[in-house]
Design a protein around this motif. Structure first.
Motif, PDB file in Angstrom:
ATOM      1  N   LYS A 174       0.764 -16.157 -15.437  1.00  0.00           N
ATOM      2  CA  LYS A 174       1.903 -16.959 -15.904  1.00  0.00           C
ATOM      3  C   LYS A 174       2.259 -16.613 -17.347  1.00  0.00           C
ATOM      4  N   GLN A 187       8.206 -21.613 -22.229  1.00  0.00           N
ATOM      5  CA  GLN A 187       7.520 -21.516 -20.940  1.00  0.00           C
ATOM      6  C   GLN A 187       8.451 -21.890 -19.801  1.00  0.00           C
ATOM      7  N   LYS A 236       7.813 -27.319 -17.577  1.00  0.00           N
ATOM      8  CA  LYS A 236       6.368 -27.526 -17.667  1.00  0.00           C
ATOM      9  C   LYS A 236       6.047 -29.009 -17.668  1.00  0.00           C
ATOM     10  N   GLU A 273      -2.121 -30.268 -14.283  1.00  0.00           N
ATOM     11  CA  GLU A 273      -0.943 -29.427 -14.488  1.00  0.00           C
ATOM     12  C   GLU A 273      -0.528 -29.415 -15.959  1.00  0.00           C
ATOM     13  N   CYS A 291      -0.509 -26.073 -18.391  1.00  0.00           N
ATOM     14  CA  CYS A 291       0.700 -25.679 -19.127  1.00  0.00           C
ATOM     15  C   CYS A 291       0.418 -25.570 -20.625  1.00  0.00           C
ATOM     16  N   ASP A 315       0.848 -22.212 -23.062  1.00  0.00           N
ATOM     17  CA  ASP A 315       1.530 -22.216 -24.364  1.00  0.00           C
ATOM     18  C   ASP A 315       0.612 -21.703 -25.464  1.00  0.00           C
TER      19      ASP A 315
END
Length: 264
Positions: A135, A209, A212, A220, A224, A228
């Motif tokens: 990601k 991102q 998010k 989650e 995220c 970052d």
């Protein structure tokens, strides 16, 4: 035996764990150390949803059913150091040698802190999951021109809110554009209002991102946050928030300079 419990948010825990590991490497405090990772509203996410296992010291997630036995382990320890104790012991960021002796002389020690308590840190001990790195790599190409990281902390940090204003960030970002007209920015923030403001002010220059989860009380949200953090660490420099471990750890992880926004 040393039971080490990192406390606080993600970056506080990462610095504390690294402190424990580097301290033990240098002073050989114990051959039997266990790191206990608790999920709570500050960080409701398993370590193993973020990282691969540590190579040097075992780390276990403390499940809800284990909380009572874990609490008993803490109260029956012969030496217990909490955040306040660690702050009282350390000089600068280095615990004095007599503190090490106290730890080494006890066969049952419990340390619970979110502080960095040793001068040496090594974030290379953390190996993010491939799913996390995928990601990060999909967000943008870090080698494509100069990119400045920007971290704006808003939701739960009164020091950052009062000291690092939106206009302070805008001023520093404009200075970076004056120095390099082609510069872009990777923005990490827990405020959608700040994101909208900077994306409008610096249209076409701001990378995020994207969609998010901001809630830390969820796996989650923490995943995220780690994405970052890793993105910030890969930039050329960070413009960060005052009194924010997230800004500081991103710079320490990437070994890059950081400029903290402070109101005049």
């Amino acid at each position: 035996m040393i039971c080490f419990e990192p406390t606080g948010g993600l970056c506080n825990r990462l610095r504390a764990i690294s402190s424990m590991i580097e301290l033990n490497n240098d002073y050989n405090l114990s051959s039997n150390i266990i790191i206990s990772w608790k999920k709570n509203k500050e960080l409701n996410c398993s370590f193993y949803e973020l990282f691969k296992p540590l190579e040097s010291i075992p780390l276990k997630d403390i499940k809800q059913m284990d909380q009572i036995s874990h609490f008993y382990q803490r109260i029956t320890s012969k030496l217990y150091l909490d955040d306040k104790s660690v702050k009282n012991l350390r000089q600068g960021l280095l615990l004095p040698r007599n503190a090490f002796n106290g730890i080494k002389e006890n066969d049952k020690v419990y340390i619970a802190t979110g502080h960095q308590f040793y001068t040496k840190l090594n974030f290379g001990i953390y190996k993010p999951l491939d799913s996390v790195l995928d990601k990060v790599n999909k967000i943008y190409n870090f080698s494509n021109g100069k990119i400045i990281g920007v971290h704006i902390r808003r939701s739960d940090n009164i020091n950052a809110i009062q000291t690092s204003s939106s206009q302070g960030f805008i001023k520093q970002m404009k200075n970076e554009i004056d120095n390099n007209p082609n510069v872009k920015f990777f923005l990490s923030t827990d405020s959608l209002d700040e994101e909208k403001l900077l994306c409008k002010e610096f249209e076409g220059r701001v990378i995020t991102q994207g969609k998010k989860v901001l809630n830390r009380n969820s796996s989650e949200g923490i995943i995220c946050a780690l994405i970052d953090l890793l993105c910030l660490s890969k930039t050329d420099k960070i413009i960060g928030s005052y009194y924010s471990s997230f800004s500081e750890v991103a710079a320490q992880w990437g070994q890059i300079p950081i400029s903290i926004v402070k109101n005049n």
